[in-house]
Enzyme design. Sequence first.
Site, mmCIF file in Angstrom:
data_model
loop_
_atom_site.group_PDB
_atom_site.id
_atom_site.type_symbol
_atom_site.label_atom_id
_atom_site.label_comp_id
_atom_site.label_asym_id
_atom_site.label_seq_id
_atom_site.Cartn_x
_atom_site.Cartn_y
_atom_site.Cartn_z
ATOM 1 N N GLY A 117 78.337 20.920 49.794
ATOM 2 C CA GLY A 117 77.447 20.680 48.677
ATOM 3 C C GLY A 117 77.434 19.229 48.217
ATOM 4 O O GLY A 117 78.213 18.383 48.686
ATOM 5 N N HIS A 118 76.568 18.950 47.242
ATOM 6 C CA HIS A 118 76.393 17.571 46.783
ATOM 7 C C HIS A 118 77.655 17.017 46.121
ATOM 8 O O HIS A 118 78.433 17.733 45.513
ATOM 9 C CB HIS A 118 75.190 17.465 45.827
ATOM 10 C CG HIS A 118 75.280 18.307 44.584
ATOM 11 N ND1 HIS A 118 74.174 18.684 43.879
ATOM 12 C CD2 HIS A 118 76.332 18.847 43.937
ATOM 13 C CE1 HIS A 118 74.543 19.398 42.832
ATOM 14 N NE2 HIS A 118 75.853 19.509 42.853
ATOM 15 N N ASN A 119 77.853 15.717 46.304
ATOM 16 C CA ASN A 119 78.960 14.959 45.709
ATOM 17 C C ASN A 119 80.344 15.329 46.238
ATOM 18 O O ASN A 119 81.351 14.929 45.660
ATOM 19 C CB ASN A 119 78.957 15.098 44.176
ATOM 20 C CG ASN A 119 77.744 14.450 43.551
ATOM 21 O OD1 ASN A 119 76.788 15.135 43.218
ATOM 22 N ND2 ASN A 119 77.754 13.138 43.413
#
Length: 350
Positions: free
Chosen positions: A259-261
Amino acid sequence: MNKHFFKINHKIKLLDILNILDISKVDFISQQNNTKFSIENTYIQDFVSFENLGKNKLSFFTNTKSNFKDISSGICIVEKENFKFLHNNLIKIPFKNPREGFSKILKQYFDTYPKNCSNQKIHPSAIIHKTARIGKNVFIGAYSVINAGVIIEDSTYISERVTVSSNCKIGKQCFIGVGTNIECTIISNMVTIAHNTVLGKTGFGFTPNKNKTSLTPHIGGLTIDEGTFIGSCCTIDRGLIDNTTIGKYVMIDNQVHIGHNCIVDDFCILAGKVGLSGSVFLEKNVVLGGDVSVKDNVRIGQDTIVAGASKVFNNFPKGSKIGGSPAIDINSWKRIIASQRLNYIKRKNK
C-alpha cells in the site's frame, strides 16, 4: 528439465560448469573418489532434481536426513563435508552453497529475465514519445508505450505491451515483463519486474463522507532500489504525499500488494499473497511468509521472521519471530496451539 520448453542448444562440458562456479580443474580432481571418468570428455545433457540423477545429468544435494547412496551415477554439486552421504561413483562438485551454485549455472543457460541486450531493437509497433530518452542497447517490445519525459538507461529490456507513464525513470540492465504498467516510479539498476505488475498507481486513500467519498489525489511517487525482484501480478501504490520506498535486493513473490507510503528496507523477502496496508515499515532483512497481512502504520524490526498466514496488528522489535492471528511471539503461539489441541482431546474423550 522440461525439454519441451527448455533446450540445451550446444554441448555443455563439465569444464564449463567448473568455470561458472570458479573451481579450478586441479582442485576438482583432487577431491574425487571416482576416477573412472575423463573430465575433458564429460558432458551435461540434462538438469534434474537429485532424485532423478543419472548419467550425464547435473543436480545438487542438500538433504542429509535421508540415505541416497542408491543413486550411483551423475554429477552433483554438494558441500565437501556432505560427500559421505553420497555414492562413491557420483562425480561431486564441491561448492559451499549447492543450491546457489545450481542456480548460478541455470542463469548462465536459461535466464528467464534477460538483463543485457546485444543491440538496440525497438519494435515498429512500439509508441515512443519524442521527448523520451532511450539509452544504448535497449530492447522495447511490441505495442509498448513510452510516454513523455521517460528515461530508460542502457541495456534494459522492455517486454511487449508495457506502459511507462510520463517522467518515469528505469535504470540500467533492468527487465520489465509483459503487460507491466508503470506510473510515477523511479527504478534503479538491475531491477526485475515480472509480468502484469502495476507500479506507482494511486493508493486507497480517502476521507469517508457518505455519498461524497472519493479517493484523495496521491502526489507522492514510488522508488525501487537496485537489484530488487518483483514477481508477477503485484501491485505497489505510490505515496500519498511522500514516496513509497522499496530498498535494495528485496525479493517480492507473485501476487503481493504493498500500500501507499510503505517502506520496505533492503534485503527483505515477501512471499506470495503478502498484503501490506498503508504506511507499513519493514526494516532490513524482514521475512514475511505466504499470505501474511500487516495492518497500516505497523513497524516490524530488522531481522524479524513472520510465519505464513499470520495477521500482524502491532509493532515488533528487532529479531522477533512471530506467528498467528493476531501475531505474537512464535513460541507463545505454538504453546497456545498445543494447549488448544490438548483441550480438544480432553473434551472429545469425556
